[in-house]
Design a protein around this motif. Structure first.
Motif, PDB file in Angstrom:
ATOM      1  N   VAL A   1       0.862  -1.181   0.000  1.00 43.53           N
ATOM      2  CA  VAL A   1       0.000   0.000   0.000  1.00 43.53           C
ATOM      3  C   VAL A   1       0.899   1.232   0.000  1.00 43.53           C
ATOM      4  O   VAL A   1       1.630   1.474   0.960  1.00 43.53           O
ATOM      5  CB  VAL A   1      -0.924   0.027   1.222  1.00 43.53           C
ATOM      6  N   HIS A   2       0.860   1.968  -1.088  1.00 41.86           N
ATOM      7  CA  HIS A   2       1.669   3.186  -1.226  1.00 41.86           C
ATOM      8  C   HIS A   2       0.761   4.392  -1.109  1.00 41.86           C
ATOM      9  O   HIS A   2      -0.302   4.437  -1.717  1.00 41.86           O
ATOM     10  CB  HIS A   2       2.364   3.200  -2.593  1.00 41.86           C
ATOM     11  N   PHE A   3       1.157   5.357  -0.283  1.00 42.20           N
ATOM     12  CA  PHE A   3       0.345   6.555  -0.162  1.00 42.20           C
ATOM     13  C   PHE A   3       1.216   7.800  -0.087  1.00 42.20           C
ATOM     14  O   PHE A   3       2.371   7.761   0.352  1.00 42.20           O
ATOM     15  CB  PHE A   3      -0.598   6.480   1.048  1.00 42.20           C
ATOM     16  N   SER A   4       0.644   8.913  -0.540  1.00 41.92           N
ATOM     17  CA  SER A   4       1.366  10.174  -0.549  1.00 41.92           C
ATOM     18  C   SER A   4       0.371  11.319  -0.498  1.00 41.92           C
ATOM     19  O   SER A   4      -0.821  11.150  -0.773  1.00 41.92           O
ATOM     20  CB  SER A   4       2.247  10.286  -1.795  1.00 41.92           C
ATOM     21  N   HIS A   5       0.894  12.491  -0.146  1.00 39.68           N
ATOM     22  CA  HIS A   5       0.072  13.697  -0.067  1.00 39.68           C
ATOM     23  C   HIS A   5       0.975  14.879  -0.440  1.00 39.68           C
ATOM     24  O   HIS A   5       2.164  14.869  -0.106  1.00 39.68           O
ATOM     25  CB  HIS A   5      -0.483  13.873   1.354  1.00 39.68           C
ATOM     26  N   PRO A   6       0.450  15.883  -1.136  1.00 38.05           N
ATOM     27  CA  PRO A   6       1.286  17.025  -1.496  1.00 38.05           C
ATOM     28  C   PRO A   6       1.992  17.678  -0.309  1.00 38.05           C
ATOM     29  O   PRO A   6       3.066  18.263  -0.460  1.00 38.05           O
ATOM     30  CB  PRO A   6       0.281  17.993  -2.146  1.00 38.05           C
ATOM     31  N   SER A   7       1.413  17.580   0.893  1.00 36.37           N
ATOM     32  CA  SER A   7       2.024  18.186   2.076  1.00 36.37           C
ATOM     33  C   SER A   7       3.287  17.470   2.533  1.00 36.37           C
ATOM     34  O   SER A   7       4.023  17.995   3.379  1.00 36.37           O
ATOM     35  CB  SER A   7       1.015  18.217   3.229  1.00 36.37           C
ATOM     36  N   ASP A   8       3.552  16.282   1.996  1.00 39.70           N
ATOM     37  CA  ASP A   8       4.753  15.541   2.397  1.00 39.70           C
ATOM     38  C   ASP A   8       6.019  16.363   2.154  1.00 39.70           C
ATOM     39  O   ASP A   8       6.990  16.259   2.910  1.00 39.70           O
ATOM     40  CB  ASP A   8       4.857  14.216   1.628  1.00 39.70           C
ATOM     41  N   SER A   9       6.008  17.168   1.095  1.00 39.34           N
ATOM     42  CA  SER A   9       7.193  17.968   0.778  1.00 39.34           C
ATOM     43  C   SER A   9       7.338  19.176   1.698  1.00 39.34           C
ATOM     44  O   SER A   9       8.407  19.775   1.780  1.00 39.34           O
ATOM     45  CB  SER A   9       7.126  18.448  -0.679  1.00 39.34           C
TER      46      SER A   9
END
Length: 351
Positions: A140-148
């Motif tokens: 399960v891969h997840f990401s969000h623009p706020s990660d940066s």
């Protein structure tokens, strides 16, 4: 700061999505954790425009940049302490909202994963989720623009809270390994002790990998009536989130996609025709708003697929036809690419 003089809740940066933001339970948990670890509410207000009463007054959603900005404040005063793990250990099940209650009454972890794929945007509009499922492993891969913005702190909390929830309700043997896109925020030993599996940092992906066979293990806690009611509620929430507080351009696109779906047309050309625009024109308008039309179409098609598959009345050929696929194999490939499961496996998991 007096109520009438505080700065407004700041908007997301130029070019970002104008979705409704992040679930208030996630924002509230982060803010309360920050205050308990040395960040003053005055600092948070000055940085984001958020006041403590906004956690109750703004309703179910808040701008998603708040969490990233608050994590910047936490990380500045508590560097090198693996502080996201401390938050993940402290957050209640309500951090996940209604999803947590649905998960608790699910038949097996695989159904939990299906529901997460289906309703993850009830947590945050811009949360991106991908599932890759094989015979031995499911990632399960997840990401969000706020990660940066927050250096991956929010991603660490999400991964750690998910792992804790899984151990609590499904046992701890299914998780195989963990990867994080960003660098660690503390000693590696703290992370290894927390997760209990091999862990890597700075891999470019935030990903949890599970044993596929254990995901299908029955946990014997199912309450089908309650689960069905909660799922219906989540469907209603998802519909509201898709339609409320959206620019008219986005609303028009969603409406056109739904109308075209009645004739099994999920093409960009069909979408442009419905809106009486050229393909080039609609793509240009979407690009200005940082929107990928194909993602919106695929999201709608996937939601329709899951709804059709949840009914046992239609065979796979009929489902494929209603979704505009020329053959079952094409539908099966597309469905697995987006959900990590074959249509048959998904149908069995929701019986």
């Amino acid at each position: 700061m007096k109520k009438g003089n505080r700065p407004p809740l700041r908007e997301s940066g130029e070019g970002e999505s104008s979705g409704r933001g992040m679930r208030s339970s996630v924002v509230a948990a982060t803010v309360h954790f920050a205050v308990s670890h040395g960040v003053s509410m005055e600092q948070i207000t000055a940085n984001t425009g958020l006041r403590s009463e906004d956690l109750f007054d703004v309703g179910d959603r808040l701008p998603d940049h708040i969490v990233a900005n608050v994590w910047q404040l936490i990380d500045a005063i508590r560097p090198g302490e693996a502080i996201p793990l401390k938050m993940a250990s402290a957050v209640p099940d309500t951090y996940f909202g209604v999803l947590a209650h649905v998960w608790r009454y699910s038949e097996d972890p695989q159904n939990v994963l299906n529901l997460f794929v289906r309703f993850h945007k009830t947590l945050a509009d811009r949360l991106h989720l991908e599932v890759s499922q094989g015979s031995n492993e499911t990632s399960v891969h997840f990401s969000h623009p706020s990660d940066s913005i927050d250096g991956g702190c929010g991603a660490e909390v999400g991964a750690a809270a998910t792992a804790s929830f899984g151990r609590k309700y499904f046992g701890g043997d299914a998780l195989l390994r963990v990867q994080f896109a960003a660098a660690a925020h503390g000693p590696l030993k703290l992370y290894k002790d927390f997760f209990g599996v091999p862990i890597e940092f700075e891999t470019g992906r935030t990903e949890l990998t599970f044993r596929t066979d254990l995901l299908a293990s029955s946990i014997g806690k199912i309450d089908s009536d309650l689960s069905d009611s909660l799922v219906q509620y989540l469907e209603e929430v998802s519909a509201v989130l898709r339609n409320e507080a959206e620019p008219s351009f986005l609303k028009g696109i969603r409406k056109a996609i739904e109308e075209n779906a009645r004739s099994a047309d999920y093409s960009i050309q069909g979408l442009a025709d419905r809106l009486q625009l050229s393909v080039r024109s609609i793509q240009r308008k979407a690009k200005k708003r940082n929107i990928r039309l194909i993602d919106m179409v695929n999201e709608a098609r996937m939601a329709h697929a899951m709804k059709l598959l949840s009914s046992q009345k239609l065979n796979l050929e009929e489902v494929s036809f209603l979704l505009g696929y020329s053959e079952v194999r094409a539908f099966a490939r597309a469905f697995k690419r987006q959900s990590g499961q074959t249509p048959s496996d998904f149908r069995r998991s929701v019986r």
